[in-house]
Write a protein that holds these residues in place. Structure first.
Motif, mmCIF file in Angstrom:
data_model
loop_
_atom_site.group_PDB
_atom_site.id
_atom_site.type_symbol
_atom_site.label_atom_id
_atom_site.label_comp_id
_atom_site.label_asym_id
_atom_site.label_seq_id
_atom_site.Cartn_x
_atom_site.Cartn_y
_atom_site.Cartn_z
ATOM 1 N N GLY A 121 0.701 -1.127 0.031
ATOM 2 C CA GLY A 121 0.104 0.225 0.085
ATOM 3 C C GLY A 121 0.929 1.467 -0.003
ATOM 4 N N GLY A 122 1.091 2.030 -1.312
ATOM 5 C CA GLY A 122 1.527 3.128 -0.980
ATOM 6 C C GLY A 122 2.953 2.945 -1.066
ATOM 7 N N PRO A 123 3.703 3.765 -0.146
ATOM 8 C CA PRO A 123 5.088 3.431 0.194
ATOM 9 C C PRO A 123 5.315 2.543 1.411
ATOM 10 C CG PRO A 123 4.385 5.649 1.171
ATOM 11 C CD PRO A 123 3.406 4.958 0.437
ATOM 12 N N CYS A 124 4.513 1.638 1.633
ATOM 13 C CA CYS A 124 4.359 0.970 3.038
ATOM 14 C C CYS A 124 5.568 0.573 3.744
ATOM 15 C CB CYS A 124 3.365 -0.204 3.002
ATOM 16 S SG CYS A 124 3.683 -1.471 1.742
ATOM 17 N N PHE A 125 6.591 -0.011 2.744
ATOM 18 C CA PHE A 125 7.746 -0.664 3.240
ATOM 19 C C PHE A 125 8.838 0.481 3.828
ATOM 20 C CE2 PHE A 125 6.125 -2.992 -0.405
ATOM 21 C CZ PHE A 125 5.472 -4.261 0.325
ATOM 22 N N PHE A 126 8.466 1.656 3.584
ATOM 23 C CA PHE A 126 9.595 2.652 4.013
ATOM 24 C C PHE A 126 8.957 3.581 5.204
ATOM 25 C CE2 PHE A 126 10.032 1.311 -0.405
ATOM 26 C CZ PHE A 126 11.652 1.064 -0.325
ATOM 27 N N MET A 127 8.193 2.997 6.138
ATOM 28 C CA MET A 127 7.461 3.952 7.113
ATOM 29 C C MET A 127 7.204 2.860 8.055
ATOM 30 S SD MET A 127 3.916 4.897 5.315
ATOM 31 C CE MET A 127 3.106 5.182 6.772
ATOM 32 N N ASP A 128 6.650 3.377 9.455
ATOM 33 C CA ASP A 128 6.528 2.650 10.496
ATOM 34 C C ASP A 128 4.996 2.285 10.778
ATOM 35 O OD1 ASP A 128 9.090 2.858 11.576
ATOM 36 O OD2 ASP A 128 8.561 4.589 12.593
ATOM 37 N N TRP A 129 4.645 1.142 11.067
ATOM 38 C CA TRP A 129 3.465 0.668 11.257
ATOM 39 C C TRP A 129 2.923 0.219 12.524
ATOM 40 C CZ3 TRP A 129 -0.312 1.089 7.271
ATOM 41 C CH2 TRP A 129 0.278 1.580 6.064
ATOM 42 N N ASN A 130 1.890 -0.189 12.714
ATOM 43 C CA ASN A 130 1.287 -0.680 14.099
ATOM 44 C C ASN A 130 0.345 -1.664 13.819
ATOM 45 O OD1 ASN A 130 0.964 -1.457 16.656
ATOM 46 N ND2 ASN A 130 -0.379 0.343 17.107
ATOM 47 N N PRO A 131 0.553 -3.001 13.973
ATOM 48 C CA PRO A 131 1.948 -3.559 14.354
ATOM 49 C C PRO A 131 3.137 -3.249 13.524
ATOM 50 C CG PRO A 131 0.543 -5.306 13.542
ATOM 51 C CD PRO A 131 -0.496 -4.055 13.572
ATOM 52 N N PRO A 132 4.153 -3.482 13.963
ATOM 53 C CA PRO A 132 5.578 -3.093 13.339
ATOM 54 C C PRO A 132 5.850 -4.061 12.135
ATOM 55 C CG PRO A 132 5.924 -2.967 15.502
ATOM 56 C CD PRO A 132 4.571 -3.777 15.718
ATOM 57 N N ASP A 133 5.305 -5.238 12.258
ATOM 58 C CA ASP A 133 5.493 -6.172 11.197
ATOM 59 C C ASP A 133 4.503 -6.345 10.264
ATOM 60 O OD1 ASP A 133 3.431 -7.378 12.729
ATOM 61 O OD2 ASP A 133 4.747 -9.332 13.010
ATOM 62 N N THR A 134 3.756 -5.317 10.105
ATOM 63 C CA THR A 134 2.494 -5.631 9.106
ATOM 64 C C THR A 134 2.985 -6.059 7.606
ATOM 65 O OG1 THR A 134 1.351 -3.826 10.466
ATOM 66 C CG2 THR A 134 0.510 -4.291 7.937
ATOM 67 N N TRP A 135 3.815 -5.173 7.377
ATOM 68 C CA TRP A 135 4.375 -5.611 5.778
ATOM 69 C C TRP A 135 5.731 -6.337 5.786
ATOM 70 C CZ3 TRP A 135 0.785 -4.511 2.281
ATOM 71 C CH2 TRP A 135 -0.070 -3.666 2.648
ATOM 72 N N THR A 136 6.064 -6.843 6.859
ATOM 73 C CA THR A 136 7.422 -7.445 7.036
ATOM 74 C C THR A 136 7.601 -8.550 5.974
ATOM 75 O OG1 THR A 136 7.823 -6.736 9.025
ATOM 76 C CG2 THR A 136 9.172 -8.546 8.357
ATOM 77 N N SER A 137 6.656 -9.515 5.945
ATOM 78 C CA SER A 137 6.601 -10.635 5.182
ATOM 79 C C SER A 137 6.499 -10.427 3.683
ATOM 80 C CB SER A 137 5.114 -11.645 5.310
ATOM 81 O OG SER A 137 5.160 -12.720 4.738
#
Length: 267
Positions: A16-32
């Motif tokens: 989603g958008g620049p999702c891999f280059f910002m913080d998320w909650n939970p932190p591992d949302t886009w890790t996989s």
């Protein structure tokens, strides 16, 4: 004599958008998903001579191809942190390849034109920043065609299939599920049903049957619940068309925000 390795074809869910280059909650949302994208470059047996990316985020009256020698970036997302509008991906364009694409599509009876002013949208530069972070491989973006006809996009992929033998990597960049109202759980069942059909169709059917099923994708379980509008699915049609007789493999599957998310490789 130089030989060129035939390239595979990929369909990637690009986040989603620049999702891999910002913080998320939970932190591992886009890790996989991010880790899978980072691994793609290493699993290809040879360096591509160029990359064609078909992004869900460009629709044109005719199939259109970026023709600039150094395309700009289009930050076509909204409400994200300021630093995400400073992301850079300085890979070169490929004007000669762009013209070849136009000519191949026209030869197949598909209206096509070169666009030397258009830059790369986030469906191109965001996944490529993970897949090929050195930004040293020429890149061309191919648009979708308005009307969003599945058969036409399968035919566009088929017209470009021969470029794989010239070392060109073809990447469909969309998302296996794209209903913004369904994220967070509301769409969990629909996503699972459609994703199950998608995996079976891509991996367990012969190429001719695969193409026939993809043309009729709206008949799949929960198809319109998963894709109220099909622009994020059509890059898969181009990828499957470019695959030709190559077998399909599901090389990524997980849940993001409780939504089944998949990625595929052909060949």
């Amino acid at each position: 004599m130089t030989t060129t390795t035939r390239m595979p074809v990929y369909f990637v869910s690009h986040g989603g958008g620049p999702c891999f280059f910002m913080d998320w909650n939970p932190p591992d949302t886009w890790t996989s998903l991010g880790n899978w994208l980072r691994g793609i470059g290493g699993e290809i047996s040879a360096r591509p001579t160029a990359i064609i990316v078909v992004s869900a985020h460009w629709e044109a009256d005719d199939f259109s191809v970026t023709g600039a020698a150094q395309p700009s970036l289009i930050y076509d997302y909204h409400g994200f942190p300021p630093h995400t509008y400073q992301l850079q991906y300085p890979a070169p364009g490929a004007p000669t390849l762009a013209q070849q694409i136009v000519e191949r599509l026209r030869a197949a009876g598909l209206p096509s034109q070169r666009d030397d002013a258009r830059g790369w949208d986030h469906g191109v530069f965001v996944p490529l920043m993970l897949m090929f972070p050195d930004a040293d491989i020429p890149v061309v973006q191919l648009s979708l065609r308005r009307g969003l006809d599945a058969a036409e996009h399968l035919a566009a992929g088929a017209a470009l299939a021969g470029l794989r033998d010239e070392g060109v990597l073809i990447v469909g960049s969309g998302y296996s599920y794209h209903n913004m109202r369904g994220y967070g759980g509301a769409g969990e069942r629909a996503a699972a049903e459609f994703d199950g059909w998608l995996q079976t169709t891509i991996t367990a059917t012969a190429p001719a049957q695969r193409a026939a099923a993809l043309r009729r994708w709206e008949d799949a379980p929960s198809a319109r619940a998963a894709h109220p509008r099909e622009e994020h699915l059509l890059p898969l049609m181009v990828a499957a068309g470019a695959a030709g007789d190559s077998a399909g493999t599901c090389v990524y599957t997980d849940r993001v925000w409780n939504i089944a998310t998949s990625g595929f490789r052909f060949g």
